[in-house]
Design a protein around this motif. Structure first.
Motif, PDB file in Angstrom:
ATOM      1  N   GLY A 275      10.536   9.226  -2.503  1.00 46.90           N
ATOM      2  CA  GLY A 275      11.021  10.250  -1.577  1.00 46.90           C
ATOM      3  C   GLY A 275       9.884  11.083  -1.034  1.00 46.90           C
ATOM      4  N   GLY A 276      10.246  12.208  -0.414  1.00 50.87           N
ATOM      5  CA  GLY A 276       9.254  13.148   0.101  1.00 50.87           C
ATOM      6  C   GLY A 276       8.288  12.509   1.055  1.00 50.87           C
ATOM      7  N   GLU A 277       6.998  12.802   0.830  1.00 51.21           N
ATOM      8  CA  GLU A 277       5.981  12.302   1.760  1.00 51.21           C
ATOM      9  C   GLU A 277       5.862  10.786   1.721  1.00 51.21           C
ATOM     10  OE1 GLU A 277       3.151  12.666  -1.829  1.00 51.21           O
ATOM     11  OE2 GLU A 277       4.691  14.001  -1.090  1.00 51.21           O
ATOM     12  N   GLY A 278       6.208  10.154   0.603  1.00 56.22           N
ATOM     13  CA  GLY A 278       6.191   8.701   0.538  1.00 56.22           C
ATOM     14  C   GLY A 278       7.207   8.091   1.482  1.00 56.22           C
ATOM     15  N   LYS A 279       8.397   8.650   1.482  1.00 56.51           N
ATOM     16  CA  LYS A 279       9.449   8.155   2.373  1.00 56.51           C
ATOM     17  C   LYS A 279       9.089   8.430   3.833  1.00 56.51           C
ATOM     18  CE  LYS A 279      14.371   7.586   2.214  1.00 56.51           C
ATOM     19  NZ  LYS A 279      15.538   7.852   1.393  1.00 56.51           N
ATOM     20  N   ASP A 280       8.492   9.586   4.087  1.00 58.98           N
ATOM     21  CA  ASP A 280       8.048   9.912   5.450  1.00 58.98           C
ATOM     22  C   ASP A 280       6.978   8.933   5.923  1.00 58.98           C
ATOM     23  OD1 ASP A 280       9.778  12.083   5.436  1.00 58.98           O
ATOM     24  OD2 ASP A 280       8.191  13.557   5.013  1.00 58.98           O
ATOM     25  N   ALA A 281       6.041   8.596   5.039  1.00 61.77           N
ATOM     26  CA  ALA A 281       4.984   7.643   5.399  1.00 61.77           C
ATOM     27  C   ALA A 281       5.580   6.268   5.676  1.00 61.77           C
ATOM     28  CB  ALA A 281       3.937   7.565   4.286  1.00 61.77           C
ATOM     29  N   ALA A 282       6.551   5.856   4.869  1.00 62.11           N
ATOM     30  CA  ALA A 282       7.191   4.561   5.082  1.00 62.11           C
ATOM     31  C   ALA A 282       7.941   4.546   6.418  1.00 62.11           C
ATOM     32  CB  ALA A 282       8.137   4.241   3.930  1.00 62.11           C
ATOM     33  N   ALA A 283       8.635   5.637   6.733  1.00 61.91           N
ATOM     34  CA  ALA A 283       9.373   5.718   8.007  1.00 61.91           C
ATOM     35  C   ALA A 283       8.406   5.670   9.189  1.00 61.91           C
ATOM     36  CB  ALA A 283      10.216   6.990   8.048  1.00 61.91           C
ATOM     37  N   ALA A 284       7.275   6.353   9.072  1.00 54.89           N
ATOM     38  CA  ALA A 284       6.281   6.338  10.159  1.00 54.89           C
ATOM     39  C   ALA A 284       5.698   4.942  10.330  1.00 54.89           C
ATOM     40  CB  ALA A 284       5.177   7.356   9.869  1.00 54.89           C
ATOM     41  N   ALA A 285       5.392   4.265   9.210  1.00 56.91           N
ATOM     42  CA  ALA A 285       4.864   2.904   9.286  1.00 56.91           C
ATOM     43  C   ALA A 285       5.899   1.960   9.885  1.00 56.91           C
ATOM     44  CB  ALA A 285       4.433   2.416   7.905  1.00 56.91           C
ATOM     45  N   LEU A 286       7.147   2.122   9.492  1.00 60.37           N
ATOM     46  CA  LEU A 286       8.211   1.278  10.039  1.00 60.37           C
ATOM     47  C   LEU A 286       8.247   1.392  11.562  1.00 60.37           C
ATOM     48  CD1 LEU A 286      10.664  -0.586   9.595  1.00 60.37           C
ATOM     49  CD2 LEU A 286      12.049   1.484   9.337  1.00 60.37           C
ATOM     50  N   GLU A 287       8.125   2.589  12.054  1.00 60.78           N
ATOM     51  CA  GLU A 287       8.172   2.814  13.504  1.00 60.78           C
ATOM     52  C   GLU A 287       6.924   2.310  14.217  1.00 60.78           C
ATOM     53  OE1 GLU A 287       7.990   6.590  16.527  1.00 60.78           O
ATOM     54  OE2 GLU A 287       9.151   6.834  14.678  1.00 60.78           O
ATOM     55  N   LYS A 288       5.743   2.532  13.621  1.00 64.17           N
ATOM     56  CA  LYS A 288       4.485   2.258  14.318  1.00 64.17           C
ATOM     57  C   LYS A 288       3.920   0.869  14.069  1.00 64.17           C
ATOM     58  CE  LYS A 288       3.128   7.073  14.309  1.00 64.17           C
ATOM     59  NZ  LYS A 288       2.356   8.101  13.648  1.00 64.17           N
ATOM     60  N   ILE A 289       4.205   0.279  12.910  1.00 65.87           N
ATOM     61  CA  ILE A 289       3.520  -0.950  12.502  1.00 65.87           C
ATOM     62  C   ILE A 289       4.435  -2.168  12.495  1.00 65.87           C
ATOM     63  CG2 ILE A 289       2.318  -2.083  10.579  1.00 65.87           C
ATOM     64  CD1 ILE A 289       0.627   0.072  11.991  1.00 65.87           C
TER      65      ILE A 289
ATOM     66  N   ASN B  60       0.814  -1.219   0.000  1.00 70.15           N
ATOM     67  CA  ASN B  60       0.000   0.000   0.000  1.00 70.15           C
ATOM     68  C   ASN B  60       0.846   1.266   0.000  1.00 70.15           C
ATOM     69  OD1 ASN B  60      -2.516  -1.244  -0.101  1.00 70.15           O
ATOM     70  ND2 ASN B  60      -2.684  -1.390   2.115  1.00 70.15           N
ATOM     71  N   LEU B  61       1.948   1.267   0.735  1.00 73.99           N
ATOM     72  CA  LEU B  61       2.821   2.442   0.737  1.00 73.99           C
ATOM     73  C   LEU B  61       3.318   2.736  -0.667  1.00 73.99           C
ATOM     74  CD1 LEU B  61       4.854   1.717   3.972  1.00 73.99           C
ATOM     75  CD2 LEU B  61       3.494   3.800   3.561  1.00 73.99           C
ATOM     76  N   TYR B  62       3.776   1.725  -1.349  1.00 72.54           N
ATOM     77  CA  TYR B  62       4.272   1.910  -2.708  1.00 72.54           C
ATOM     78  C   TYR B  62       3.144   2.307  -3.662  1.00 72.54           C
ATOM     79  CZ  TYR B  62       6.071   1.037  -7.333  1.00 72.54           C
ATOM     80  OH  TYR B  62       6.414   1.187  -8.648  1.00 72.54           O
ATOM     81  N   GLU B  63       2.027   1.575  -3.614  1.00 73.21           N
ATOM     82  CA  GLU B  63       0.941   1.851  -4.550  1.00 73.21           C
ATOM     83  C   GLU B  63       0.350   3.245  -4.351  1.00 73.21           C
ATOM     84  OE1 GLU B  63      -0.632  -2.692  -5.438  1.00 73.21           O
ATOM     85  OE2 GLU B  63      -1.788  -1.440  -4.056  1.00 73.21           O
ATOM     86  N   SER B  64       0.189   3.682  -3.120  1.00 66.26           N
ATOM     87  CA  SER B  64      -0.379   5.015  -2.897  1.00 66.26           C
ATOM     88  C   SER B  64       0.583   6.094  -3.368  1.00 66.26           C
ATOM     89  CB  SER B  64      -0.785   5.216  -1.440  1.00 66.26           C
ATOM     90  OG  SER B  64       0.348   5.224  -0.610  1.00 66.26           O
ATOM     91  N   PHE B  65       1.872   5.894  -3.199  1.00 69.52           N
ATOM     92  CA  PHE B  65       2.868   6.844  -3.691  1.00 69.52           C
ATOM     93  C   PHE B  65       2.828   6.888  -5.211  1.00 69.52           C
ATOM     94  CE2 PHE B  65       7.117   7.782  -5.300  1.00 69.52           C
ATOM     95  CZ  PHE B  65       7.339   9.022  -4.721  1.00 69.52           C
ATOM     96  N   GLN B  66       2.773   5.730  -5.851  1.00 71.10           N
ATOM     97  CA  GLN B  66       2.748   5.673  -7.312  1.00 71.10           C
ATOM     98  C   GLN B  66       1.499   6.345  -7.873  1.00 71.10           C
ATOM     99  OE1 GLN B  66       6.049   5.125  -7.868  1.00 71.10           O
ATOM    100  NE2 GLN B  66       5.212   4.348  -9.749  1.00 71.10           N
ATOM    101  N   ASP B  67       0.368   6.168  -7.202  1.00 72.48           N
ATOM    102  CA  ASP B  67      -0.875   6.783  -7.668  1.00 72.48           C
ATOM    103  C   ASP B  67      -0.751   8.303  -7.738  1.00 72.48           C
ATOM    104  OD1 ASP B  67      -2.121   4.355  -7.860  1.00 72.48           O
ATOM    105  OD2 ASP B  67      -3.275   4.573  -6.002  1.00 72.48           O
TER     106      ASP B  67
END
Length: 178
Positions: free
Chosen positions: A148-162, A132-139
């Motif tokens: 990069g940018g907000e996609g990388k930030d979202a991935a970093a947040a998911a890594l920490e929280k999930i 989902n992280l990849y697909e939402s960024f690609q969309d």
């Protein structure tokens, strides 16, 4: 019929279920690929691995009935509508009732992240997040090659929280350059 034959039949059945919707087929195939790999790397018991892989194939099966009933398919509606559709498909394919029960439970909770119990649940959530992280960024950024940018930030947040498994965390770090 052995485990792999059952899973292959489920793969074919889910492809037919999403006939004409290659995006959804691609999604469940990718989630299954990551889930199966993480499960093997985490050395799951074979019975738990089978539950995980079956759940990965059918995790979003509630999308279609939710769209038909409500005209939308948010995560909660997927969780609400998915178990019945999963049960029908899995039972029809001859899966064991214990597996069917657990898969249906996972389908009904795969967008709920505050009470994850069991490695099958944890890995399913991690695999779905990876895709989902990849697909939402690609969309939103069609044509971009760098993540990069907000996609990388979202991935970093998911890594920490999930993410909790070593294997899933490592894949997330590597895939998104964290």
């Amino acid at each position: 019929m052995d485990r792999q034959e059952r899973l292959d039949r489920l793969f074919a059945e889910m492809t037919a279920y999403y006939s004409g919707d290659p995006r959804r087929v691609q999604h469940f195939v990718k989630v299954h690929g990551f889930a199966a790999l993480i499960g093997r790397l985490e050395k799951l018991d074979p019975a738990v691995q089978e539950v995980l892989e079956a759940a990965a194939y059918v995790h979003d099966i509630g999308i279609r009935p939710a769209e038909e009933k409500y005209g939308c398919c948010d995560g909660k509606l997927q969780e609400q509508e998915g178990p019945a559709a999963a049960r029908e498909m899995l039972t029809g394919l001859g899966f064991d009732e214990v597996l069917v029960e657990r898969v249906c439970w996972l389908v009904g909770h795969h967008h709920t992240y505050d009470r994850i119990d069991g490695m099958d649940y944890q890995i399913l959530v991690e695999a779905d997040f990876l895709v989902n992280l990849y697909e939402s960024f690609q969309d939103r950024h069609e044509g971009r090659t760098a993540f990069g940018g907000e996609g990388k930030d979202a991935a970093a947040a998911a890594l920490e929280k999930i993410f909790r498994t070593g294997s899933g965390s490592g894949i997330c770090r590597t895939m998104f350059g964290l």
